[in-house]
Motif scaffolding. Sequence first.
Motif, mmCIF file in Angstrom:
data_model
loop_
_atom_site.group_PDB
_atom_site.id
_atom_site.type_symbol
_atom_site.label_atom_id
_atom_site.label_comp_id
_atom_site.label_asym_id
_atom_site.label_seq_id
_atom_site.Cartn_x
_atom_site.Cartn_y
_atom_site.Cartn_z
ATOM 1 N N LEU A 96 0.818 -1.216 0.000
ATOM 2 C CA LEU A 96 0.000 0.000 0.000
ATOM 3 C C LEU A 96 0.852 1.266 0.000
ATOM 4 C CD1 LEU A 96 -2.732 -1.032 2.612
ATOM 5 C CD2 LEU A 96 -2.995 -0.864 0.126
ATOM 6 N N SER A 97 2.174 1.081 -0.080
ATOM 7 C CA SER A 97 3.119 2.211 -0.131
ATOM 8 C C SER A 97 2.981 3.125 1.081
ATOM 9 C CB SER A 97 2.916 3.019 -1.426
ATOM 10 O OG SER A 97 3.156 2.213 -2.561
ATOM 11 N N VAL A 98 2.830 2.507 2.260
ATOM 12 C CA VAL A 98 2.679 3.304 3.470
ATOM 13 C C VAL A 98 3.904 4.170 3.731
ATOM 14 C CG1 VAL A 98 3.622 1.534 5.014
ATOM 15 C CG2 VAL A 98 1.961 3.184 5.895
ATOM 16 N N LYS A 99 5.067 3.736 3.246
ATOM 17 C CA LYS A 99 6.278 4.524 3.482
ATOM 18 C C LYS A 99 6.243 5.856 2.741
ATOM 19 C CE LYS A 99 8.835 1.978 -0.099
ATOM 20 N NZ LYS A 99 9.997 1.082 -0.344
ATOM 21 N N ARG A 100 5.392 5.957 1.710
ATOM 22 C CA ARG A 100 5.277 7.219 0.976
ATOM 23 C C ARG A 100 4.001 7.984 1.324
ATOM 24 N NH1 ARG A 100 7.038 3.743 -3.163
ATOM 25 N NH2 ARG A 100 4.944 3.629 -4.069
ATOM 26 N N ASP A 101 3.180 7.422 2.187
ATOM 27 C CA ASP A 101 1.883 8.020 2.513
ATOM 28 C C ASP A 101 1.882 8.465 3.973
ATOM 29 O OD1 ASP A 101 -0.767 8.687 2.921
ATOM 30 O OD2 ASP A 101 -1.533 7.058 1.670
ATOM 31 N N ALA A 102 2.243 9.721 4.207
ATOM 32 C CA ALA A 102 2.336 10.235 5.574
ATOM 33 C C ALA A 102 0.982 10.227 6.270
ATOM 34 C CB ALA A 102 2.915 11.647 5.563
ATOM 35 N N ALA A 103 -0.084 10.504 5.533
ATOM 36 C CA ALA A 103 -1.419 10.526 6.134
ATOM 37 C C ALA A 103 -1.814 9.140 6.633
ATOM 38 C CB ALA A 103 -2.441 11.035 5.123
ATOM 39 N N LEU A 104 -1.504 8.107 5.858
ATOM 40 C CA LEU A 104 -1.823 6.742 6.275
ATOM 41 C C LEU A 104 -0.985 6.342 7.485
ATOM 42 C CD1 LEU A 104 -3.301 4.087 5.893
ATOM 43 C CD2 LEU A 104 -1.600 3.443 4.161
ATOM 44 N N ARG A 105 0.280 6.731 7.495
ATOM 45 C CA ARG A 105 1.116 6.430 8.666
ATOM 46 C C ARG A 105 0.550 7.107 9.914
ATOM 47 N NH1 ARG A 105 5.315 7.749 5.135
ATOM 48 N NH2 ARG A 105 5.813 9.624 6.336
ATOM 49 N N ALA A 106 0.088 8.340 9.761
ATOM 50 C CA ALA A 106 -0.504 9.054 10.895
ATOM 51 C C ALA A 106 -1.743 8.321 11.395
ATOM 52 C CB ALA A 106 -0.856 10.482 10.489
ATOM 53 N N TYR A 107 -2.566 7.852 10.473
ATOM 54 C CA TYR A 107 -3.789 7.135 10.857
ATOM 55 C C TYR A 107 -3.460 5.833 11.581
ATOM 56 C CZ TYR A 107 -8.170 4.569 10.415
ATOM 57 O OH TYR A 107 -9.296 3.832 10.690
ATOM 58 N N LEU A 108 -2.483 5.107 11.078
ATOM 59 C CA LEU A 108 -2.108 3.834 11.693
ATOM 60 C C LEU A 108 -1.564 4.013 13.106
ATOM 61 C CD1 LEU A 108 -0.405 2.126 8.624
ATOM 62 C CD2 LEU A 108 -2.461 1.314 9.797
ATOM 63 N N SER A 109 -1.030 5.185 13.406
ATOM 64 C CA SER A 109 -0.447 5.420 14.729
ATOM 65 C C SER A 109 -1.496 5.689 15.804
ATOM 66 C CB SER A 109 0.526 6.605 14.674
ATOM 67 O OG SER A 109 -0.173 7.842 14.554
ATOM 68 N N LEU A 110 -2.735 5.957 15.413
ATOM 69 C CA LEU A 110 -3.780 6.236 16.398
ATOM 70 C C LEU A 110 -4.025 5.001 17.262
ATOM 71 C CD1 LEU A 110 -6.325 8.186 14.168
ATOM 72 C CD2 LEU A 110 -4.892 9.120 15.996
ATOM 73 N N PRO A 111 -4.170 5.167 18.575
ATOM 74 C CA PRO A 111 -4.273 4.013 19.478
ATOM 75 C C PRO A 111 -5.508 3.150 19.284
ATOM 76 C CG PRO A 111 -4.732 6.058 20.649
ATOM 77 C CD PRO A 111 -4.197 6.448 19.308
ATOM 78 N N ASP A 112 -6.551 3.682 18.631
ATOM 79 C CA ASP A 112 -7.752 2.877 18.416
ATOM 80 C C ASP A 112 -7.928 2.464 16.958
ATOM 81 O OD1 ASP A 112 -8.229 5.413 17.527
ATOM 82 O OD2 ASP A 112 -10.118 5.697 18.604
ATOM 83 N N THR A 113 -6.869 2.596 16.153
ATOM 84 C CA THR A 113 -6.914 2.111 14.773
ATOM 85 C C THR A 113 -6.549 0.636 14.743
ATOM 86 O OG1 THR A 113 -6.381 4.238 13.744
ATOM 87 C CG2 THR A 113 -5.862 2.263 12.485
ATOM 88 N N ASN A 114 -7.450 -0.182 14.235
ATOM 89 C CA ASN A 114 -7.210 -1.618 14.112
ATOM 90 C C ASN A 114 -6.570 -1.887 12.753
ATOM 91 O OD1 ASN A 114 -7.237 -4.382 13.935
ATOM 92 N ND2 ASN A 114 -9.449 -4.617 14.203
ATOM 93 N N ALA A 115 -5.264 -2.133 12.761
ATOM 94 C CA ALA A 115 -4.546 -2.351 11.504
ATOM 95 C C ALA A 115 -4.966 -3.648 10.823
ATOM 96 C CB ALA A 115 -3.038 -2.361 11.757
ATOM 97 N N MET A 116 -5.666 -4.520 11.548
ATOM 98 C CA MET A 116 -6.126 -5.797 11.004
ATOM 99 C C MET A 116 -7.620 -5.769 10.689
ATOM 100 S SD MET A 116 -3.866 -8.323 10.743
ATOM 101 C CE MET A 116 -2.294 -8.936 11.384
ATOM 102 N N SER A 117 -8.174 -4.606 10.438
ATOM 103 C CA SER A 117 -9.624 -4.491 10.250
ATOM 104 C C SER A 117 -10.124 -5.235 9.017
ATOM 105 C CB SER A 117 -10.017 -3.017 10.141
ATOM 106 O OG SER A 117 -9.513 -2.453 8.938
ATOM 107 N N GLY A 118 -9.237 -5.471 8.056
ATOM 108 C CA GLY A 118 -9.645 -6.146 6.830
ATOM 109 C C GLY A 118 -9.750 -5.208 5.645
ATOM 110 N N ASP A 119 -9.947 -3.917 5.911
ATOM 111 C CA ASP A 119 -9.995 -2.918 4.838
ATOM 112 C C ASP A 119 -9.473 -1.604 5.395
ATOM 113 O OD1 ASP A 119 -10.417 -1.415 2.599
ATOM 114 O OD2 ASP A 119 -12.493 -2.053 2.286
ATOM 115 N N ILE A 120 -8.184 -1.574 5.665
ATOM 116 C CA ILE A 120 -7.589 -0.420 6.337
ATOM 117 C C ILE A 120 -7.697 0.840 5.489
ATOM 118 C CG2 ILE A 120 -5.251 -0.824 5.466
ATOM 119 C CD1 ILE A 120 -6.271 0.359 9.000
ATOM 120 N N MET A 121 -7.653 0.707 4.168
ATOM 121 C CA MET A 121 -7.740 1.895 3.321
ATOM 122 C C MET A 121 -9.139 2.505 3.367
ATOM 123 S SD MET A 121 -4.757 2.482 2.378
ATOM 124 C CE MET A 121 -5.204 3.923 1.419
ATOM 125 N N GLN A 122 -10.169 1.674 3.405
ATOM 126 C CA GLN A 122 -11.528 2.209 3.521
ATOM 127 C C GLN A 122 -11.706 2.897 4.868
ATOM 128 O OE1 GLN A 122 -14.001 2.215 1.048
ATOM 129 N NE2 GLN A 122 -14.831 3.696 2.508
#
Length: 285
Positions: free
Chosen positions: A186-212
């Motif tokens: 998903l090119s997370v290394k180039r997507d600062a916004a996605l990295r910021a979202y993944l760092s949130l304590p209540d973001t489930n990185a295994m949700s099944g559709d992280i981009m949605q």
Amino acid sequence: MSERITPNRHDAEHYKPVPEQLLRPAAERETPDWRRFDVAARRFGELIAAGIAEATGQRQDIRSGTARCIAHVLGRCLGRESALADFARTGEGDYETLREEYLCLHNDEGVTASTQELIDWLGTHLIRQQHPDARSATYVEAYPPRLDNILVPTGIEVGDWYLRINVPGIYGTKDIQDLTETLGELSVKRDAALRAYLSLPDTNAMSGDIMQDFHDCYLGVFATFEEAIHELAEVDERERDVFTYAEDRQLVIEQMNPDYEALREQVADAFDLVEEEDRIYVFHK
């Protein structure tokens, strides 16, 4: 916030926890000996039940003694050299190694629902020991606790980026390795916004559709916290209201200075603000 890995990251000031994909899975073991488990469970069943009843009555975690007792019973499936057996004896152990063992039992075809509940209690206890503020994967925290409901802060490396993400406790090393590969695709290394979202304590990185999930929550990016808060708190509209109020009463206000710290507390109820690469990313809660 994610961090780019520098060549001297092993120096003390750049030390990072060992990322999940570098951890070795637990050594291959024979099929769990559930007969030995049953014998131990009958012997220690009342003690474990009393500990769980005490925790349930106060709606809290089990005590360390109960956790060690559960580990002893589970460890009988795997032998005296297992990490679970060692934890039962000493009260100490490596979380990732223990996790691989109890998840192996949790997912075994011979496991019963009641045994899975014991594993949920033990696993949640071990997670809470390291991460007392771990969030729930759902809006309502499950109780009695379940491993699929608690989010575990987990370090991974994607390219030259070290990320701190959150993964439900039911997932082991192989699952986290697969997730790391997916985030790389998903090119997370180039997507600062996605990295910021993944760092949130209540973001489930295994949700099944992280981009949605990301697109559903993402609001925008700002240069500074003040700029973001100014927009989110509708400071311009507030100022107009104050000026109108003053004019109606023949009062003159020459200058107003927003209290951005107080306003930040107000907007925190509805928005998450994350700093990533010197920019502020905003997400709906």
